[in-house]
Write an enzyme that holds these catalytic residues in place. Structure first.
Site, PDB file in Angstrom:
ATOM      1  N   THR A   1      11.074  -9.450  -6.942  1.00 28.58           N
ATOM      2  CA  THR A   1      10.919 -10.526  -5.961  1.00 28.58           C
ATOM      3  C   THR A   1      12.191 -11.356  -5.769  1.00 28.58           C
ATOM      4  OG1 THR A   1       8.611 -10.585  -6.623  1.00 28.58           O
ATOM      5  CG2 THR A   1       9.392 -12.452  -5.351  1.00 28.58           C
TER       6      THR A   1
ATOM      7  N   GLY B   1       0.806  -1.223   0.000  1.00 22.97           N
ATOM      8  CA  GLY B   1       0.000   0.000   0.000  1.00 22.97           C
ATOM      9  C   GLY B   1       0.834   1.266   0.000  1.00 22.97           C
TER      10      GLY B   1
ATOM     11  N   GLY C   1       6.911 -12.407  -9.148  1.00 22.51           N
ATOM     12  CA  GLY C   1       7.751 -13.601  -9.088  1.00 22.51           C
ATOM     13  C   GLY C   1       7.693 -14.407 -10.373  1.00 22.51           C
TER      14      GLY C   1
ATOM     15  N   CYS D   1      -0.043   0.865  -9.149  1.00 31.16           N
ATOM     16  CA  CYS D   1      -0.088   0.144  -7.874  1.00 31.16           C
ATOM     17  C   CYS D   1      -1.499  -0.402  -7.669  1.00 31.16           C
ATOM     18  CB  CYS D   1       0.279   1.050  -6.697  1.00 31.16           C
ATOM     19  SG  CYS D   1       0.123   0.160  -5.133  1.00 31.16           S
TER      20      CYS D   1
END
Lengths: 249, 303
Positions: free
Chosen positions: B267, B73, B218, B131
């Protein structure tokens, strides 16, 4: 690091003893390591495990974990001689007591292990310890005899199947003259402890747990808030150990 | 054989095309304890907003097969502290800095970009319009071509640095958003941000993340990301920074063949704190094995 032993301690709790290259001298109680599961392909996130015992002389590191999913199940199947990728020590551990006097150590469930290294260190430093360990029932209990080496131990189980019946707070008389409290366990327990000793002259420390990604402070995945909720702290970096005054539980 | 990894990213010289992705590398300090940051092509810092943000409630990260979900967030200390504490330190590490900028309003974005431009502490801006974990802003700007073009046009007026726009994969045709950003005056594009996902805890029978949904990243997203880089590279003539599941030098090469000029690594840093320098070394070995003298030789070769 190399697996020396991987032993089941209770229903779903295992102790993993590792040896090999590790900065043992740097590790303090309350810190953790971030352990890679397999080659990381199926499990991209390492598992943060608290340091249960660290011995620079014998070059052994002990991690105690609960099997909760595929990753920790894989870990429970490792055998002596297997190699594990261990990152650490990480985070900020338990500070030394500021005052002399009896130290209270309270652990709940899988929160018990990091307190073992703490008890070992405090015992060696000559502190008198009162240790209270809480579990769900007798099948979950582990290491109570090991802790008894460093102080008097009270065991509580929620169902009363072993030791005192009830939560750890029920076994704690607030009028006792404890100067410092170290605790690790489920959040409701930590919260109850803080409330239990509200207004008493005792310095309290809690070790917090949260789902983590990086484990080194870069991703801000595992934060908690300060008491007025105005600032975030990273459990993996500024913690996992905090004083009662530093965080809202 | 000596190989040349240097990249000219629309006027910005990078010593190699590998940089950590925004949100996965803080402001550089933490991984700076593991290796020297000047090994990197650049550093993309955590999304910076005008005011400090605490982010979402926890849990906000969880592992899924081949990847992870996050719903941080946009937690960050806010522009003032980033300018006063974080960027001055990073600016001393001899590595180009991309400041990722997010906001709730056009004015917020412009204010942050203007101050970052003026600070002299950054070499490029990456506009975060993708986002998936915040209600206002972020993705609201990244899924509508008209809205995105308007935002980029306004930001362009105050941005004196190379301006990259980070695109969301949570759209029907990513090329349309890429074109909108280009028309708005972007100097380059970064893609992809995370894909919206969810994981349910079978014991509590509720979503694991407090935010319920989170961004998937990922290995699992790499084919999606490669396809989107390829699609954008075919239609838009701007430098592209590709990302999404890059774990090795060969993964990086795949993105470059799909049309990326540089890559970001996200990641993978969590799995392996040395991921970025390892990927750079692996990319160099790959080029040597394949007889590629200059990384630009393979750029977009799959197109």
């Amino acid at each position: 690091m190399l697996v020396e032993e991987n032993k089941q301690l209770s229903r779903d709790i295992f102790a993993l003893e590792l040896t090999g290259e590790f900065p043992y001298e740097k590790a303090t109680s309350g810190q953790f390591v971030n352990l890679l599961i397999g080659d990381g392909k199926g499990h991209p996130l390492r598992r943060p495990l608290s340091i249960a015992s660290c011995n620079p002389e014998t070059k052994t590191l002990t991690l105690v974990y609960r099997v909760v999913g595929d990753g920790t199940k894989w870990l429970s199947e490792r055998c002596p001689g297997d190699v594990l990728d261990v990152l650490g020590p990480l985070g900020r551990g338990f500070p030394a007591p500021q005052n002399p006097g009896t130290v209270l150590v309270v652990g709940g469930g899988v929160g018990v292990p990091p307190l073992y290294q703490l008890a070992k260190e405090l015992g060696a430093a000559g502190f008198k310890l009162h240790i209270v360990l809480g579990f769900k029932n007798q099948d979950d209990v582990f290491w109570t005899r090991e802790f008894a080496e460093f102080g008097d131990v009270v065991v509580c189980t929620e169902d009363g199947s072993l030791g005192k019946k009830g939560f750890v707070t029920e076994a704690l008389n607030v009028n006792e003259n404890w100067t410092t409290l170290y605790s690790c366990g489920p959040k409701p327990m930590l919260k109850a402890l803080k409330a239990h000793f509200q207004g008493r002259d005792i310095k309290g420390y809690v070790s917090l747990e949260e789902r983590m990604a990086c484990g080194v402070g870069a991703c801000w995945g595992c934060t908690c808030l300060d008491p007025d909720g105005s600032a975030a702290k990273r459990i993996c970096k500024e913690g996992p150990v905090f004083s009662w005054e530093e965080v809202s539980l | 054989m000596s190989v040349d990894l240097e990249v000219d990213l629309g006027g910005l010289q990078l010593r190699n095309p590998v940089m950590p992705a925004s949100g996965c590398f803080g402001f550089g300090r933490e991984y700076g304890e593991y290796y020297s940051l000047d090994e990197l092509g650049a550093v993309v810092v955590k999304a910076t907003t005008l005011y400090p943000r605490l982010g979402n409630p926890t849990p906000r990260v969880t592992e899924v097969t081949g990847g992870m979900l996050n719903a941080i967030g946009l937690a960050n200390p806010g522009l003032d502290e980033v300018l006063a504490e974080e960027l001055p330190w990073l600016a001393g590490q001899n590595v180009p800095i991309f400041v990722n900028v997010a906001g709730d309003t056009v004015e917020d974005y412009c204010e942050v970009v203007e101050q970052v431009s003026r600070s002299g502490l950054a070499q490029a801006v990456e506009l975060n319009v993708s986002c998936p974990n915040v209600k206002l802003g972020g993705l609201a700007f990244g899924v509508d071509a008209t809205v995105l073009r308007g935002l980029v046009e306004e930001v362009r007026k105050v941005c004196t640095l190379p301006l990259f726009v980070k695109l969301s994969p949570n759209v029907t045709r990513v090329q349309d958003l890429a074109l909108a950003a280009a028309c708005g005056g972007a100097d380059g594009l970064s893609l992809i941000n995370t894909l919206i996902g969810m994981q349910i805890d079978l014991t509590t029978r509720k979503p694991v993340l407090a935010n319920k949904t989170g961004g998937l990243s990922g290995r699992a997203i790499k084919p999606v990301a490669v396809r989107m880089v390829y699609d954008v590279a075919r239609e838009v003539d701007l430098p592209i920074i590709g990302m999404g599941g890059i774990y090795s030098g060969r993964d990086a090469a795949e993105f470059i063949m799909a049309g990326a000029w540089a890559v970001e690594v996200g990641t993978a840093n969590f799995t392996d704190p040395y991921a970025c320098p390892r990927i750079i070394a692996e990319l160099r070995s790959f080029m040597q094995e394949e007889g590629i003298k200059n990384i630009e030789e393979i750029r977009g070769c799959a197109l």
